[in-house]
Design an enzyme around this catalytic site. Structure first.
Site, PDB file in Angstrom:
ATOM      1  CG  ASP A   1     -46.932 -73.917  10.451  1.00 11.09           C
ATOM      2  OD1 ASP A   1     -47.720 -73.064  10.123  1.00 11.09           O
ATOM      3  OD2 ASP A   1     -45.962 -74.127  10.262  1.00 11.09           O
ATOM      4  CG  HIS A   2     -47.291 -70.034  12.418  1.00 11.61           C
ATOM      5  ND1 HIS A   2     -46.173 -69.477  13.326  1.00 11.61           N
ATOM      6  CD2 HIS A   2     -46.793 -70.645  11.497  1.00 11.61           C
ATOM      7  CE1 HIS A   2     -45.070 -70.030  12.610  1.00 11.61           C
ATOM      8  NE2 HIS A   2     -45.277 -70.776  11.683  1.00 11.61           N
TER       9      HIS A   2
ATOM     10  CG  ASP B   1     -38.166 -69.792   9.978  1.00 15.62           C
ATOM     11  OD1 ASP B   1     -38.365 -70.756  10.080  1.00 15.62           O
ATOM     12  OD2 ASP B   1     -38.775 -69.234   8.637  1.00 15.62           O
TER      13      ASP B   1
ATOM     14  CG  HIS C   1     -42.000 -74.830  -3.812  1.00 17.13           C
ATOM     15  ND1 HIS C   1     -43.273 -74.032  -3.590  1.00 17.13           N
ATOM     16  CD2 HIS C   1     -41.522 -75.153  -2.661  1.00 17.13           C
ATOM     17  CE1 HIS C   1     -43.023 -74.066  -2.387  1.00 17.13           C
ATOM     18  NE2 HIS C   1     -42.137 -74.378  -1.849  1.00 17.13           N
TER      19      HIS C   1
ATOM     20  CG  HIS D   1     -40.425 -71.170  13.803  1.00 12.45           C
ATOM     21  ND1 HIS D   1     -40.963 -70.225  13.054  1.00 12.45           N
ATOM     22  CD2 HIS D   1     -41.096 -70.898  14.882  1.00 12.45           C
ATOM     23  CE1 HIS D   1     -41.766 -69.284  13.739  1.00 12.45           C
ATOM     24  NE2 HIS D   1     -41.838 -69.793  14.836  1.00 12.45           N
TER      25      HIS D   1
ATOM     26  CG  HIS E   1     -47.407 -66.862   9.277  1.00  7.30           C
ATOM     27  ND1 HIS E   1     -46.393 -66.798   9.880  1.00  7.30           N
ATOM     28  CD2 HIS E   1     -47.496 -67.748   8.319  1.00  7.30           C
ATOM     29  CE1 HIS E   1     -46.024 -68.033   9.918  1.00  7.30           C
ATOM     30  NE2 HIS E   1     -46.641 -68.926   8.947  1.00  7.30           N
TER      31      HIS E   1
ATOM     32  CB  SER F   1     -38.034 -72.228   0.574  1.00  6.14           C
ATOM     33  OG  SER F   1     -38.546 -72.348   1.845  1.00  6.14           O
ATOM     34  N   GLY F   2     -40.776 -70.601   1.299  1.00  4.75           N
ATOM     35  CA  GLY F   2     -41.016 -69.324   2.046  1.00  4.75           C
ATOM     36  C   GLY F   2     -40.156 -69.102   3.091  1.00  4.75           C
ATOM     37  CG  HIS F   3     -39.597 -71.373   5.776  1.00  6.36           C
ATOM     38  ND1 HIS F   3     -40.226 -71.011   7.029  1.00  6.36           N
ATOM     39  CD2 HIS F   3     -40.500 -72.317   5.262  1.00  6.36           C
ATOM     40  CE1 HIS F   3     -41.287 -71.582   7.048  1.00  6.36           C
ATOM     41  NE2 HIS F   3     -41.551 -72.304   6.064  1.00  6.36           N
TER      42      HIS F   3
ATOM     43  CG  ASN G   1     -47.577 -69.679  -2.249  1.00  2.00           C
ATOM     44  OD1 ASN G   1     -47.725 -68.445  -2.501  1.00  2.00           O
ATOM     45  ND2 ASN G   1     -46.548 -70.331  -2.347  1.00  2.00           N
TER      46      ASN G   1
END
Length: 558
Positions: A82-83, A200, A367, A393, A78, A369-371, A240
């Site tokens: 950080d990727h 992850d 908010h 990760h 993605h 999280s995306g995790h 985002n």
């Protein structure tokens, strides 16, 4: 090309994390079988507080350079920094094809354009369900959800077995854009028999399920409904796109115009809208210069700076340094993000600055999280049912938390492998063992310099930052070595000279005596003179101030 299904001479697969373990960021993992290496992700991390002046940190790819003939390509999960952030630096040295989904590739293309590398790098946009054959490997892209669209997990088919790499993911049944995570495909691959799952770990300490991104939209909508008489400023992550979409939806619903502030925010929004990942109602976007043409209660500003970055748009607004936006007492400012560990102090400082200017600041429950949290991670494990669990990760505590989840699911210690960056894990149906290490580390990017700032330079910067510098300048006569001028003393960051004249005078007198001693003893070697000056002055300064500034003697000869 070797057939992946060829079971003869079946060997072991090597999994080599070159970054991303033991820290948040800099994700990059090599998979090696026989004469083929493929690489998953190529990220950067941001400098620690003690890395003075460093802009970015990228992984040491010595291992890939040493095996460049075998490296077949990069697969990107993605479009987060950080990727993907290290791609322009790494591909200068290892120019192999990149495979990624549409939005991810759009962001990578922009990076390569900035570095004037677009024509040199081969790129292929991939679709979910597509299989790419490279060397001994076949790689499949699987739809997942994350805090940026077009995120993918990867199924890596090798002669040693199938490995599933989740990338950064969450399970979102009601995403803002596109489809939910393809749990069915995870299950189908699980039925084939999966050798290992690289999952992850970022939220592995958090119990329960991760909330849907859509839930933030409801919270934002309520804020718009309750603040109809206020200008609204919302800080969030530039990448985002779904969050930005929901802000724009609410702005449109309540008849507000939207201004975008922050270079990275403008870049991502233009890429996402061009590629069809953002639905912008006609004429809703305005330039920040046009804000003065509309009543405050009819405008929304979406900005970068939710992490307290000193040069980001919101920080400049808070300190009154922004050229276009001045914070007013009736403003409502929303932090639509959670603090990345280490940023709490900066964020708190900005909230205080904004409140001092009379603004209302909302920073809770805006908010998600995306995790994946613990229950989401368990769901993926139960669908994929891997033989070996390999947490990726995150810092060690995150990896350890996921190892505990795997343990709860019945995995024993032989089938859970917590790796460190640089470990070489050899894995097949029978076993998974760390058999060695490869060179890894941090390569620092400072301005245009890549890797020219190392530990010694950082140590000097730290020394200068903590104790300052004393420069001793003198002129010697060629041949006789007699002192013609000096020694003079210049200081920076050590003491304020006007308040410390007696200290400087004493230091000068001491240096005069030191040079007399050198002359009397016929010491003319510059190295010895410099050492004598450093030792004598260093001892004196420590005794008088308990400080150890850097001492730099400069000798000129005439």
């Amino acid at each position: 090309m070797k057939n992946v299904k060829d079971e003869q001479n079946k060997g072991k697969l090597k999994i080599i994390p070159l970054g991303g373990l033991g820290l948040i960021g800099m994700n990059i993992t090599a998979f090696e079988y026989d004469d083929s290496i493929i690489v998953i992700d190529c990220g950067l991390s941001f400098p620690d507080d003690d890395m003075y002046g460093v802009d970015l940190v990228i992984p040491d790819i010595t291992y890939l350079k040493d095996n460049i003939d075998r490296v077949k390509g990069f697969f990107i999960t993605h479009g987060h920094e950080d990727h993907i952030g290290a791609i322009p630096y790494v591909l200068r040295e290892i120019n192999v094809p990149i495979y990624a989904t549409k939005l991810t590739m759009g962001i990578i293309d922009h990076k390569l354009e900035e570095h004037e590398m677009v024509k040199r790098v081969k790129r292929k946009v991939c679709h979910y369900g597509q299989h790419i054959n490279l060397g001994c490997f076949r790689v499949e892209f699987i739809k997942t959800n994350h805090s940026i669209q077009d995120a993918a997990a990867l199924a890596i088919y090798s002669p040693a077995g199938i490995v599933v790499h989740t990338g950064d993911f969450k399970v979102d049944y009601t995403p803002v854009f596109g489809d939910a995570i393809d749990l069915q495909r995870f299950g189908e691959i699980g039925k084939k028999g999966v050798l290992a799952l690289l999952c992850d770990s970022t939220n592995a300490e958090r119990p329960g399920f991760t909330m849907s991104e859509r839930s933030v939209g409801k919270t934002l909508d309520n804020i718009f409904a309750e603040h109809k008489q206020n200008r609204i400023i919302i800080a969030t992550f530039a990448s985002n796109v779904d969050r930005v979409q929901q802000i724009i939806n609410s702005a449109y619903k309540y008849g507000r115009k939207v201004a975008i502030e922050g270079r990275s925010m403008v870049t991502i929004i233009s890429i996402a809208s061009e590629l069809g990942y953002l639905n912008l109602p006609e004429n809703i976007l305005i330039d920040a210069e046009q804000l003065r043409n509309y009543p405050d209660e009819k405008t929304v500003i979406i900005t970068t700076g939710s992490q307290g970055e000193s040069m980001a748009a919101l920080s400049r607004m808070a300190t009154g340094m922004h050229r276009k936006v001045i914070i007013k007492p009736r403003d409502t400012i929303v932090f639509s993000s959670s603090p990345i560990p280490g940023n709490e102090k900066s964020i708190s400082g900005i909230i205080n600055e904004l409140m001092l200017k009379g603004a209302e600041v909302i920073f809770q429950d805006v908010h998600v999280s995306g995790h994946a949290c613990q229950e989401d991670i368990k769901l993926i494990y139960s669908l994929v049912n891997p033989k070996f669990a390999i947490p990726v990760h995150g810092e060690y505590r995150h990896l350890y938390a996921q190892a505990n989840i795997a343990s709860e699911l019945g995995y024993d210690s032989d089938h859970i492998k917590i790796l460190q960056t640089g470990d070489v894990l050899e894995i097949d149906d029978e076993s998974a063992e760390v058999v060695g290490r490869v060179q890894t580390g941090n390569v620092m990017v400072d301005g245009l310099g890549v890797g020219d700032v190392g530990n010694i330079v950082l140590r000097d910067r730290q020394h200068l930052a903590e104790d300052g510098i004393i420069i001793v300048v003198m002129t010697l006569e060629s041949g006789s070595g007699q002192v013609l001028a000096g020694p003079d003393i210049v200081t920076r960051g050590f003491v304020y000279v006007r308040n410390s004249e007696s200290l400087i005078d004493e230091a000068k007198a001491l240096l005069d005596r030191t040079m007399d001693y050198c002359m009397d003893n016929h010491i003319q070697d510059w190295g010895k003179i410099k050492t004598e000056v450093k030792e004598v002055l260093g001892d004196f300064v420590w005794k008088e101030t308990k400080r150890r500034p850097m001492i730099m003697p400069i000798i000129m000869e005439v």
